[in-house]
Design a protein around this motif. Structure first.
Motif, PDB file in Angstrom:
ATOM      1  N   VAL A  22      38.493  39.979  34.939  1.00 19.17           N
ATOM      2  CA  VAL A  22      38.583  39.509  36.397  1.00 19.17           C
ATOM      3  C   VAL A  22      37.849  40.281  37.098  1.00 19.17           C
ATOM      4  N   ALA A  23      36.964  39.704  38.065  1.00 13.90           N
ATOM      5  CA  ALA A  23      36.216  40.531  39.154  1.00 13.90           C
ATOM      6  C   ALA A  23      36.364  39.785  40.374  1.00 13.90           C
ATOM      7  N   GLY A  24      36.222  40.520  41.440  1.00 13.65           N
ATOM      8  CA  GLY A  24      36.213  39.899  42.751  1.00 13.65           C
ATOM      9  C   GLY A  24      34.889  39.510  43.105  1.00 13.65           C
ATOM     10  N   SER A  25      34.694  38.436  44.021  1.00 14.51           N
ATOM     11  CA  SER A  25      33.448  38.065  44.430  1.00 14.51           C
ATOM     12  C   SER A  25      32.993  38.813  45.590  1.00 14.51           C
ATOM     13  N   ALA A  26      34.084  39.809  46.208  1.00 14.18           N
ATOM     14  CA  ALA A  26      33.618  40.716  47.041  1.00 14.18           C
ATOM     15  C   ALA A  26      34.557  41.789  47.276  1.00 14.18           C
ATOM     16  N   HIS A  27      34.475  42.726  47.689  1.00 15.10           N
ATOM     17  CA  HIS A  27      35.471  43.808  47.878  1.00 15.10           C
ATOM     18  C   HIS A  27      37.044  43.142  48.661  1.00 15.10           C
ATOM     19  N   HIS A  28      37.950  43.700  48.283  1.00 15.66           N
ATOM     20  CA  HIS A  28      39.421  43.298  48.437  1.00 15.66           C
ATOM     21  C   HIS A  28      39.468  41.924  48.510  1.00 15.66           C
ATOM     22  N   SER A  29      39.110  41.071  47.337  1.00 17.06           N
ATOM     23  CA  SER A  29      39.249  39.998  47.027  1.00 17.06           C
ATOM     24  C   SER A  29      40.372  39.330  45.909  1.00 17.06           C
ATOM     25  N   ALA A  31      41.028  40.925  42.780  1.00 17.10           N
ATOM     26  CA  ALA A  31      40.801  40.957  41.329  1.00 17.10           C
ATOM     27  C   ALA A  31      42.038  41.516  40.730  1.00 17.10           C
ATOM     28  N   THR A  32      42.337  42.683  41.326  1.00 22.78           N
ATOM     29  CA  THR A  32      43.801  43.347  40.701  1.00 22.78           C
ATOM     30  C   THR A  32      44.980  42.325  40.504  1.00 22.78           C
ATOM     31  N   LEU A  33      45.306  41.750  41.573  1.00 26.28           N
ATOM     32  CA  LEU A  33      46.481  40.815  42.020  1.00 26.28           C
ATOM     33  C   LEU A  33      46.262  39.964  40.792  1.00 26.28           C
ATOM     34  N   THR A  34      45.223  39.283  40.683  1.00 26.00           N
ATOM     35  CA  THR A  34      45.093  38.100  39.689  1.00 26.00           C
ATOM     36  C   THR A  34      45.302  38.769  38.286  1.00 26.00           C
ATOM     37  N   ALA A  35      44.501  39.993  37.833  1.00 30.36           N
ATOM     38  CA  ALA A  35      44.779  40.538  36.589  1.00 30.36           C
ATOM     39  C   ALA A  35      46.250  40.610  36.147  1.00 30.36           C
ATOM     40  N   ILE A  36      46.876  41.278  37.325  1.00 27.37           N
ATOM     41  CA  ILE A  36      48.514  41.438  36.884  1.00 27.37           C
ATOM     42  C   ILE A  36      49.226  40.169  36.798  1.00 27.37           C
ATOM     43  N   LEU A  37      48.794  38.971  37.499  1.00 24.02           N
ATOM     44  CA  LEU A  37      49.320  37.907  37.476  1.00 24.02           C
ATOM     45  C   LEU A  37      49.210  37.236  36.214  1.00 24.02           C
ATOM     46  N   GLY A 108      36.950  45.068  38.877  1.00 19.61           N
ATOM     47  CA  GLY A 108      36.802  45.403  40.269  1.00 19.61           C
ATOM     48  C   GLY A 108      35.656  44.284  40.863  1.00 19.61           C
ATOM     49  N   THR A 109      34.770  44.616  41.742  1.00 23.01           N
ATOM     50  CA  THR A 109      34.028  43.676  42.311  1.00 23.01           C
ATOM     51  C   THR A 109      32.727  43.358  41.239  1.00 23.01           C
ATOM     52  N   TYR A 110      32.347  41.932  41.235  1.00 19.14           N
ATOM     53  CA  TYR A 110      31.187  41.575  40.365  1.00 19.14           C
ATOM     54  C   TYR A 110      30.135  42.369  40.555  1.00 19.14           C
ATOM     55  N   ASP A 111      29.779  42.645  41.604  1.00 17.40           N
ATOM     56  CA  ASP A 111      28.138  43.354  41.796  1.00 17.40           C
ATOM     57  C   ASP A 111      27.983  44.616  41.323  1.00 17.40           C
ATOM     58  N   GLN A 112      29.542  45.286  40.917  1.00 12.43           N
ATOM     59  CA  GLN A 112      29.594  46.681  40.693  1.00 12.43           C
ATOM     60  C   GLN A 112      29.991  46.939  39.558  1.00 12.43           C
ATOM     61  N   CYS A 113      30.405  45.767  38.795  1.00  8.24           N
ATOM     62  CA  CYS A 113      30.932  45.951  37.319  1.00  8.24           C
ATOM     63  C   CYS A 113      29.816  46.010  36.273  1.00  8.24           C
ATOM     64  N   ASP A 114      30.485  46.430  35.147  1.00  8.16           N
ATOM     65  CA  ASP A 114      29.704  46.461  33.910  1.00  8.16           C
ATOM     66  C   ASP A 114      29.295  44.783  33.306  1.00  8.16           C
ATOM     67  N   GLN A 115      28.189  44.271  33.621  1.00  9.56           N
ATOM     68  CA  GLN A 115      28.148  42.931  33.396  1.00  9.56           C
ATOM     69  C   GLN A 115      27.843  42.671  32.251  1.00  9.56           C
ATOM     70  N   SER A 120      30.725  39.701  27.886  1.00  5.33           N
ATOM     71  CA  SER A 120      31.193  39.620  26.507  1.00  5.33           C
ATOM     72  C   SER A 120      32.748  39.543  26.305  1.00  5.33           C
ATOM     73  N   ASN A 121      33.537  39.072  27.256  1.00 15.92           N
ATOM     74  CA  ASN A 121      34.828  38.865  27.298  1.00 15.92           C
ATOM     75  C   ASN A 121      35.193  37.215  26.727  1.00 15.92           C
ATOM     76  N   SER A 122      36.145  37.018  26.335  1.00 14.28           N
ATOM     77  CA  SER A 122      36.391  35.625  25.762  1.00 14.28           C
ATOM     78  C   SER A 122      36.362  34.704  26.916  1.00 14.28           C
ATOM     79  N   ILE A 123      37.260  35.164  28.160  1.00 15.99           N
ATOM     80  CA  ILE A 123      37.369  34.377  29.390  1.00 15.99           C
ATOM     81  C   ILE A 123      36.826  35.324  30.615  1.00 15.99           C
ATOM     82  N   ASN A 124      36.238  34.768  31.598  1.00 23.27           N
ATOM     83  CA  ASN A 124      35.992  35.369  32.766  1.00 23.27           C
ATOM     84  C   ASN A 124      36.280  34.940  33.995  1.00 23.27           C
ATOM     85  N   VAL A 125      36.910  35.714  35.152  1.00 18.90           N
ATOM     86  CA  VAL A 125      37.605  35.019  36.249  1.00 18.90           C
ATOM     87  C   VAL A 125      37.072  35.845  37.547  1.00 18.90           C
TER      88      VAL A 125
END
Length: 300
Positions: A22-29, A31-37, A108-115, A120-125
């Motif tokens: 789970v990654a955010g398209s921008a900061h504070h979008s 991602a953590t909330l969705t991952a926990i859900l 975290g944020t998509y542009d700063q994550c280990d792409q 390599s994940n099964s599903i990406n959000v």
């Protein structure tokens, strides 16, 4: 403390641990909330689930502090889910030995994550808010990624589950299959409440009973149409209620800073306590959550 043991055995388990990024398209979008859900919903279905923080935000440590969870060897257990704190190198070898059905990775944020890890994940959000500037940020993100990548991602727009006009416009402008676009219902307590329909659509092979799908969903903590400023002759005042009734009525709601990101709070009175322990960036993040008709009081 310990690992969650109540697992459900079916074809998901036979395939081994599935990773959902789970990654955010921008900061504070959100991602953590969705991952926990996602993790909470899967846990409610009987799966053994862990959350891994793959970004330096410190959100998981904040959750551990707020709920007084004991951290042991870079992880803690809360509400039956194991949370792994951010560290380098990642704890993948350790996690792989613990036989989880699902590992949800907060990138975290998509542009700063280990792409490389992300894809390599099964599903990406990818997550996005629903306010005008948030959808503009998403538009910039969407135009910047490769066409081949777009079709492999799932897109989650937060806090617009009731805005059908906005949903239609978002689906219309995105050149991807609409089955990969989601508008989940966010709940009053993301550590307890779930969105089973969202999970059923997101993850192929999930077994969900009709009873689970038909469970009533709680109203979003900030999506309720009833606000404290709209008290009428048939409403009740706080003085008429005990503490439990006040919380259940949504007149008064309590939230942790750890999952305030990605939200917009309208027509509310927000009291923030212990502000002396917050960083300037945390204060800015919180204050910018205030929407139309909202006042914020900082204490401390």
């Amino acid at each position: 403390m310990g690992f969650f043991k109540n697992t459900k055995k079916n074809e998901i388990n036979n395939a081994g641990m599935q990773r959902i990024g789970v990654a955010g398209s921008a900061h504070h979008s959100g991602a953590t909330l969705t991952a926990i859900l996602i993790a909470t919903s899967l846990k409610s279905l009987g799966y053994k689930v862990a959350l891994l923080e793959d970004n330096p935000s410190g959100h998981f440590a904040t959750i551990a502090e707020d709920y007084e969870c004991r951290i042991f060897q870079d992880f803690f257990n809360f509400m039956g889910i194991d949370y792994y704190l951010y560290r380098r190198p990642l704890l993948m070898p350790v996690i792989a030995q613990r036989n989880y059905d699902f590992l949800i990775i907060d990138a975290g944020t998509y542009d700063q994550c280990d792409q490389n890890l992300f894809f390599s994940n099964s599903i990406n959000v990818i997550t996005c808010g629903s306010l005008p500037w948030e959808t503009n940020e998403f538009s910039n993100f969407f135009s910047s990624i490769d066409e081949d990548c777009k079709s492999t991602l799932n897109y989650v727009f937060l806090f617009c589950e009731e805005n059908k006009k906005l949903q239609a416009s978002l689906i219309d402008v995105m050149d991807v299959d609409k089955k990969h676009i989601y508008f989940p219902t966010f709940c009053k307590n993301i550590f307890k409440d779930t969105d089973i329909n969202f999970i059923k659509s997101l993850i192929p092979g999930i077994i969900v009973s009709d009873e689970e799908v038909q469970k009533p969903k709680n109203i979003s903590i900030f999506g309720s149409k009833k606000h404290i400023t709209e008290i009428g002759e048939n409403d009740i005042s706080i003085s008429d209620l005990n503490e439990k009734a006040v919380l259940e009525s949504s007149i008064l709601e309590v939230a942790s800073l750890a999952y305030m990101r990605g939200r917009s709070i309208n027509n509310s009175f927000i009291i923030v306590d212990e502000v002396q322990n917050m960083s300037p960036l945390q204060v800015l993040t919180l204050v910018t959550r205030a929407g139309m008709g909202t006042k914020v009081v900082l204490c401390g």
